[in-house]
Design a protein around this motif. Structure first.
Motif, PDB file in Angstrom:
ATOM      1  N   TYR A 509      11.119 -99.863 -23.992  1.00 16.84           N
ATOM      2  CA  TYR A 509      10.820 -98.439 -24.062  1.00 16.84           C
ATOM      3  C   TYR A 509      10.060 -98.032 -22.806  1.00 16.84           C
ATOM      4  O   TYR A 509       8.963 -98.528 -22.537  1.00 16.84           O
ATOM      5  CB  TYR A 509       9.978 -98.131 -25.302  1.00 16.84           C
ATOM      6  CG  TYR A 509       9.619 -96.678 -25.472  1.00 16.84           C
ATOM      7  CD1 TYR A 509      10.471 -95.796 -26.139  1.00 16.84           C
ATOM      8  CD2 TYR A 509       8.415 -96.181 -24.976  1.00 16.84           C
ATOM      9  CE1 TYR A 509      10.139 -94.465 -26.292  1.00 16.84           C
ATOM     10  CE2 TYR A 509       8.071 -94.849 -25.125  1.00 16.84           C
ATOM     11  CZ  TYR A 509       8.935 -93.994 -25.787  1.00 16.84           C
ATOM     12  OH  TYR A 509       8.602 -92.679 -25.934  1.00 16.84           O
ATOM     13  N   PHE A 510      10.685 -97.142 -21.988  1.00 22.83           N
ATOM     14  CA  PHE A 510      10.047 -96.579 -20.800  1.00 22.83           C
ATOM     15  C   PHE A 510       9.995 -95.064 -20.982  1.00 22.83           C
ATOM     16  O   PHE A 510      10.904 -94.464 -21.563  1.00 22.83           O
ATOM     17  CB  PHE A 510      10.833 -96.908 -19.530  1.00 22.83           C
ATOM     18  CG  PHE A 510      11.061 -98.375 -19.324  1.00 22.83           C
ATOM     19  CD1 PHE A 510      10.107 -99.158 -18.713  1.00 22.83           C
ATOM     20  CD2 PHE A 510      12.250 -98.973 -19.746  1.00 22.83           C
ATOM     21  CE1 PHE A 510      10.319-100.519 -18.519  1.00 22.83           C
ATOM     22  CE2 PHE A 510      12.463-100.317 -19.551  1.00 22.83           C
ATOM     23  CZ  PHE A 510      11.499-101.100 -18.943  1.00 22.83           C
ATOM     24  N   ASP A 511       8.934 -94.438 -20.471  1.00 23.46           N
ATOM     25  CA  ASP A 511       8.893 -92.984 -20.546  1.00 23.46           C
ATOM     26  C   ASP A 511       8.156 -92.420 -19.343  1.00 23.46           C
ATOM     27  O   ASP A 511       7.385 -93.112 -18.668  1.00 23.46           O
ATOM     28  CB  ASP A 511       8.242 -92.516 -21.844  1.00 23.46           C
ATOM     29  CG  ASP A 511       6.749 -92.809 -21.895  1.00 23.46           C
ATOM     30  OD1 ASP A 511       6.327 -93.805 -21.298  1.00 23.46           O
ATOM     31  OD2 ASP A 511       6.020 -92.043 -22.542  1.00 23.46           O
ATOM     32  N   ARG A 512       8.434 -91.164 -19.077  1.00 18.08           N
ATOM     33  CA  ARG A 512       7.755 -90.437 -18.015  1.00 18.08           C
ATOM     34  C   ARG A 512       7.667 -88.978 -18.419  1.00 18.08           C
ATOM     35  O   ARG A 512       8.475 -88.480 -19.213  1.00 18.08           O
ATOM     36  CB  ARG A 512       8.486 -90.561 -16.676  1.00 18.08           C
ATOM     37  CG  ARG A 512       9.831 -89.850 -16.630  1.00 18.08           C
ATOM     38  CD  ARG A 512      10.565 -90.096 -15.329  1.00 18.08           C
ATOM     39  NE  ARG A 512      11.804 -89.355 -15.251  1.00 18.08           N
ATOM     40  CZ  ARG A 512      11.940 -88.160 -14.661  1.00 18.08           C
ATOM     41  NH1 ARG A 512      10.872 -87.590 -14.084  1.00 18.08           N
ATOM     42  NH2 ARG A 512      13.099 -87.545 -14.627  1.00 18.08           N
ATOM     43  N   GLN A 513       6.689 -88.272 -17.865  1.00 17.67           N
ATOM     44  CA  GLN A 513       6.497 -86.859 -18.178  1.00 17.67           C
ATOM     45  C   GLN A 513       6.834 -86.010 -16.972  1.00 17.67           C
ATOM     46  O   GLN A 513       6.537 -86.371 -15.834  1.00 17.67           O
ATOM     47  CB  GLN A 513       5.061 -86.593 -18.633  1.00 17.67           C
ATOM     48  CG  GLN A 513       4.701 -87.276 -19.939  1.00 17.67           C
ATOM     49  CD  GLN A 513       3.317 -86.896 -20.440  1.00 17.67           C
ATOM     50  OE1 GLN A 513       2.644 -86.067 -19.842  1.00 17.67           O
ATOM     51  NE2 GLN A 513       2.899 -87.515 -21.545  1.00 17.67           N
TER      52      GLN A 513
END
Length: 781
Positions: A509-513
């Protein structure tokens, strides 16, 4: 201003002379007093007002301390309070008041120009123009009599307004008999706005019972634009949403399957608070008298519903089927009970007399007709760690064209048990099933003739590992099946099958805003690897097919080890799934605005297990499976899924749908397309489109490209104003014998009094969101 307070025989008098007299100005009607144009309503009221309404009612005054001719409150138990500009009082006899007169006793209050209180007779006479306001009720009139002891209130040349159902009217005379009881003589009532008599109920005597929520009337005329169009010697009608025994509004329409027009007059029986019934006699032109009965029973455990349809002599059916009696019937019963402690009971039983009953007599917008009617009943239990269910399941095959070999097996019974337990880092699980299969196979041979018992158990050991940035779950299980068969022709009917299965599911799980159009969002990237291995015997075709089929290959099926449903085949597997999902979440609302998924299976060996020749495979890669879900607005959803074969460059399967509704559900639209290579390709378009504030077009069209024909359509018109609406719908639907039947449905809705016809329920079955639109149509929250 003189003011008097009289309680029993004791009188307290406070007198002060006024310098002015009240002018006898005319008083508007009750509805005109509280009516407000849209622009003058508070913002909260305007937001709930439908666009086709020009205004609404807003009670004036504070509403505190005022009474009602309908709800007397403490009434005669309280002292009489009276006031006016001028007064004359004869001790213990008569009180005279003039100018801005106001009389109050408990919750009762009336104001007028003059009043005379005869203490000996306990009677107050009020001269108008007078106004009496209460909670949810407003009256005006010329003169009135009020009995202090009984609470009876008589008013002449009256107008009235009931705020709840927004019902207004006038009367030659009106009497408040007791709490919540009103008698109206030579009266008229309507829910249209002031000065808008599009429809009205006119009657010699009208009785309103607010406690029971209904009214009755004698010598009733329904007038449209002041022109009488219908007469009833007696009628009953609702004034709120409470249940009451009586006739419902008639339903009518036309159907080619029904040989022409039909009309029905439902009668509702409110037998008790926890059970009721609806009787629906209906005449179908060309068929005769058809009767339907629905009974509902509500217990502390749940609800039971019984529906029965019967026609004793269907003349059209006898003409189409020489030698048949013409007696036709259907029954459907369902029940649901919640016993507590995780236990639930349920049951559903359906049966019809012949295969054409549904298409001939069951008026529905369902395009596909049922071929099997299910009868199922059982019990289930569920808690955090385990579930249990046992039930009996059977079918009625209603199509004579279905061969015996293709009819489903009954489960008599089926018992399911499953559990999951955590033991530190180790997780154990069990899925089990015991089934007795039965079908009348006397006319069949070979494996198709077999009946018997099947026991299936899948114990599992797993090591689940999960963190904020990913997960991994390796597991091993054993798929064990035991058969005890009757009429088995390939040897001993007692045998078993054991298949070891290994799985390893992994994800990151990778995320960015970031932001888009000044809206902050969170984007995720979720790669996933799933490996499955199953050492299944290639030849399982000596096992009957009780409940097994090949799963439709879609994105969700990428993460399952078995390509078969049911328990009579366990697929061999040595495969790796590679998939990727990306989500876009709105950080202001938390809503998922978009999701994109794609995946593919790499096969390391050929698939050899088949279901009598189908289900095998030799290719090394599966088609690419993908899904797209877009929610750019709360009122718009776009879904698309499909399979694309990179080897041939062709689309194997595709499903797409767009669903839109405006915030108030006035606009509805849906577009759909379904495609399966060499099997089916259909397009579906549906919409409700307002062409003005009051007129909307309704339509749906289903087209089959392979058949090159329309397989279903719906076209209609709807007109709305603030006190009535009408729908007229023409619909074609494809029956199970590939013939297009047609029908015309109408519905007339009088606000506050219900409606006739049945089109809106049928349209809601065909167009997404239409039921919500109906709920909001007259501004109900």
């Amino acid at each position: 201003m003189p003011a008097f307070r009289i309680g029993g025989c004791a009188v307290a008098v406070f007198i002060g002379l006024a310098s002015a007299q009240a002018s006898a100005e005319s008083v508007p009607t009750a509805a005109e007093i509280d009516w407000r144009p849209r622009a003058q309503l508070p913002e909260s009221a305007r937001a709930q007002l439908p666009v086709f309404c020009e205004g609404g009612y807003l009670p004036s005054g504070s509403g505190q301390g005022v009474g009602s001719v309908v709800s007397g409150g403490d009434g005669q138990q309280a002292p009489v309070e009276a006031s006016g500009l001028n007064a004359r009082y004869e001790i213990d006899r008569v009180l005279y008041l003039e100018g801005q007169v106001r009389v109050r006793q408990g919750a009762f209050e009336v104001s007028g120009s003059e009043a005379r209180y005869n203490q000996a007779e306990s009677r107050v006479s009020v001269q108008g123009p007078l106004v009496s306001r209460g909670k949810g009720f407003l009256l005006t009139g010329e003169n009135a009599q009020y009995n202090v002891d009984s609470g009876r209130f008589d008013i002449n040349t009256a107008t009235f307004l009931i705020h709840g159902p927004e019902m207004r009217g006038n009367a030659g005379s009106l009497t408040r008999l007791a709490d919540n009881q009103v008698e109206i003589r030579d009266g008229m009532l309507t829910t249209c706005g002031p000065g808008q008599n599009d429809w009205a109920i006119v009657a010699s005597d009208i009785h309103l019972d607010q406690a029971e929520g209904f009214g009755t009337a004698k010598h009733v005329r329904l007038e449209v634009l002041d022109v009488p169009v219908f007469y009833w010697p007696w009628a009953s009608f609702p004034i709120d949403d409470q249940r009451k025994t009586g006739f419902l509004y008639p339903q009518f329409g036309s159907s080619s399957a029904g040989s022409g027009a039909f009309v029905s007059v439902p009668y509702y029986l409110n037998l008790a608070p926890h059970y009721d019934a609806t009787l629906t006699p209906q005449y179908i032109h060309g068929r005769g008298l058809f009767n339907e009965v629905e009974g509902r029973y509500l217990s502390p455990l749940g609800q039971t519903v019984l529906q029965v349809g019967y026609i004793g002599d269907d003349s059209a059916y006898k003409e189409e089927n020489p030698g048949e009696s013409g007696e036709r019937w259907a029954l459907d019963a369902s029940t649901l009970a919640r016993f507590g402690g995780g236990w639930t009971g349920y049951g559903d039983y359906s049966v019809v007399s012949d295969e054409d009953y549904l298409s001939d007599l069951n008026r529905s917008l369902e395009i596909n007709q049922a071929t099997h009617l299910q009868r199922r009943g059982g019990f289930r239990y569920r808690d955090r760690h385990q579930y249990f269910e046992t039930y009996l399941n059977d079918y009625q095959t209603i199509s004579d064209r279905i061969a015996d070999v293709n009819k489903p097996y009954a489960q008599l019974p089926e018992v399911l048990y499953g559990t999951t337990r955590q033991h530190g880092w180790l997780e154990t699980g069990l899925e089990s099933q015991y089934t007795v299969f039965y079908r009348d196979n006397d006319n069949l041979t070979g494996l198709d003739r077999a009946n018997g018992q099947r026991l299936r158990a899948i114990p599992e050991l797993a090591v689940p590992m999960r963190t904020l940035w990913g997960f991994s779950r390796p597991s091993v299980s054993v798929d064990y099946t035991r058969y005890e068969l009757d009429d088995y022709t390939l040897g001993n009917g007692s045998f078993d099958r054991t298949v070891p299965v290994a799985e390893w599911d992994n994800g990151l799980y990778f995320d960015r805003q970031s932001s888009l159009f000044d809206v902050p969002y969170n984007q995720t990237l979720e790669p996933r690897l799933y490996y499955a291995w199953a050492d299944a015997d290639a030849d399982q075709n000596d096992i009957p097919d009780f409940d097994t089929d090949i799963q439709t290959f879609r994105f969700d099926q990428l993460f399952q080890p078995d390509r078969f449903t049911g328990g009579d085949r366990v697929g061999d597997a040595n495969q790796l799934t590679v998939a990727l999902t990306s989500r876009f979440n709105d950080l202001l609302t938390g809503a998922e605005r978009a999701r994109f998924s794609i995946g593919q299976v790499q096969y390391f060996q050929d698939r050899e297990v088949t279901l009598f020749g189908t289900g095998a495979g030799t290719r090394s890669r599966s088609p690419l499976a993908g899904e797209v879900v877009l929610n750019p607005l709360d009122s718009l959803e776009i879904r698309s899924s499909g399979l694309w074969d990179p080897e041939s460059g062709e689309t194997e399967e595709g499903r797409s749908q767009l669903v839109f509704h405006s915030e108030d559900y006035r606009y509805l639209a849906s577009l759909g397309h379904t495609y399966s290579k060499d099997e089916i390709e259909q397009s579906d378009v549906a919409a409700v489109f307002p062409v003005s504030d009051r007129v909307s077009l309704i339509g749906r069209w289903v087209y089959d490209s392979r058949l090159d024909r329309t397989v279903g359509s719906l076209a209609g018109l709807e007109y709305n104003n603030c006190c009535w609406s009408v729908q007229a719908v023409h619909q074609n639907y494809l029956t199970d014998d590939r013939e297009l039947e047609s029908r015309i449905l109408f519905q007339v809705q009088l606000k506050g009094l219900g409606g006739s016809g049945g089109s809106s329920t049928r349209i809601a079955e065909a167009i997404y969101g239409f039921d919500e639109r109906e709920r909001r149509r007259f501004g109900t929250p």
